[in-house]
Scaffold this motif. Structure first.
Motif, PDB file in Angstrom:
ATOM      1  N   ARG A   1       0.888  -1.226   0.166  1.00  0.00           N
ATOM      2  CA  ARG A   1      -0.129   0.023   0.027  1.00  0.00           C
ATOM      3  C   ARG A   1       0.913   1.310   0.062  1.00  0.00           C
ATOM      4  O   ARG A   1       1.961   1.345   0.819  1.00  0.00           O
ATOM      5  CB  ARG A   1      -1.014  -0.024   1.244  1.00  0.00           C
ATOM      6  N   TRP A   2       0.534   2.245  -0.943  1.00  0.00           N
ATOM      7  CA  TRP A   2       1.157   3.474  -0.881  1.00  0.00           C
ATOM      8  C   TRP A   2       0.227   4.680  -0.814  1.00  0.00           C
ATOM      9  O   TRP A   2      -0.896   4.462  -1.267  1.00  0.00           O
ATOM     10  CB  TRP A   2       1.973   3.781  -2.018  1.00  0.00           C
ATOM     11  N   ARG A   3       0.753   5.932  -0.072  1.00  0.00           N
ATOM     12  CA  ARG A   3      -0.142   7.052   0.020  1.00  0.00           C
ATOM     13  C   ARG A   3       0.527   7.858  -1.228  1.00  0.00           C
ATOM     14  O   ARG A   3       1.801   8.063  -1.223  1.00  0.00           O
ATOM     15  CB  ARG A   3       0.239   7.449   1.531  1.00  0.00           C
ATOM     16  N   VAL A  14      -4.762   6.238  -1.100  1.00  0.00           N
ATOM     17  CA  VAL A  14      -4.408   4.904  -0.747  1.00  0.00           C
ATOM     18  C   VAL A  14      -4.460   4.063  -2.087  1.00  0.00           C
ATOM     19  O   VAL A  14      -5.619   3.898  -2.621  1.00  0.00           O
ATOM     20  CB  VAL A  14      -4.775   4.133   0.564  1.00  0.00           C
ATOM     21  N   VAL A  15      -3.108   3.605  -2.370  1.00  0.00           N
ATOM     22  CA  VAL A  15      -3.090   2.643  -3.340  1.00  0.00           C
ATOM     23  C   VAL A  15      -2.671   1.350  -3.047  1.00  0.00           C
ATOM     24  O   VAL A  15      -1.733   1.183  -2.550  1.00  0.00           O
ATOM     25  CB  VAL A  15      -2.112   3.045  -4.694  1.00  0.00           C
ATOM     26  N   ASP A  16      -3.484   0.487  -3.554  1.00  0.00           N
ATOM     27  CA  ASP A  16      -3.052  -0.940  -3.244  1.00  0.00           C
ATOM     28  C   ASP A  16      -2.452  -1.572  -4.740  1.00  0.00           C
ATOM     29  O   ASP A  16      -3.310  -1.737  -5.572  1.00  0.00           O
ATOM     30  CB  ASP A  16      -4.194  -1.824  -2.810  1.00  0.00           C
ATOM     31  N   ARG A  18      -0.953  -4.427  -5.271  1.00  0.00           N
ATOM     32  CA  ARG A  18      -1.450  -5.925  -5.566  1.00  0.00           C
ATOM     33  C   ARG A  18      -2.779  -6.271  -6.220  1.00  0.00           C
ATOM     34  O   ARG A  18      -2.945  -6.925  -7.154  1.00  0.00           O
ATOM     35  CB  ARG A  18      -1.513  -6.954  -4.273  1.00  0.00           C
ATOM     36  N   CYS A  22      -7.209   1.848  -6.171  1.00  0.00           N
ATOM     37  CA  CYS A  22      -7.163   3.414  -5.763  1.00  0.00           C
ATOM     38  C   CYS A  22      -8.297   4.024  -5.198  1.00  0.00           C
ATOM     39  O   CYS A  22      -9.263   3.596  -5.705  1.00  0.00           O
ATOM     40  CB  CYS A  22      -6.237   4.231  -6.617  1.00  0.00           C
ATOM     41  N   GLU A  23      -8.210   4.525  -4.180  1.00  0.00           N
ATOM     42  CA  GLU A  23      -9.488   5.436  -3.487  1.00  0.00           C
ATOM     43  C   GLU A  23      -9.838   6.429  -4.169  1.00  0.00           C
ATOM     44  O   GLU A  23     -10.959   7.037  -3.827  1.00  0.00           O
ATOM     45  CB  GLU A  23      -8.895   5.832  -2.192  1.00  0.00           C
TER      46      GLU A  23
END
Length: 90
Positions: A1-3, A14-16, A18, A22-23
């Protein structure tokens, strides 16, 4: 997860990676990814884990531990700034 920060305002998403999710409210057409996912992919490829605290940091912010370092030489390759300062590398 990345902000990942927004380009247009002060929000972050927040990006997942896997799940390639993305939100953000700007969802691209099916089969494409948003710009936040692309930014997270770029950050992931430019990041490395600190040999001390194990946090992910940009490679350009890592300090190389000399092989002749009295306590870390040969054990750890690179440290983030706080770990490098505490170990006497920086």
């Amino acid at each position: 997860r990345w902000r990942v920060p927004s380009c247009s305002d002060s929000s972050t998403y927040v990006v997942d990676l896997r799940a390639e999710a993305c939100e953000c409210p700007d969802h691209p057409p099916e089969g494409e990814v948003c710009k936040h996912i692309v930014a997270a992919i770029i950050a992931r490829t430019k990041s490395e884990e600190c040999g001390g605290c194990r946090k992910k940091v940009l490679r350009r912010h890592l300090w190389t531990v000399p092989e002749n370092h009295p306590t870390l030489g040969g054990l750890v390759d690179e440290l983030c700034r706080p770990c490098a300062v505490s170990q006497g590398v920086a």
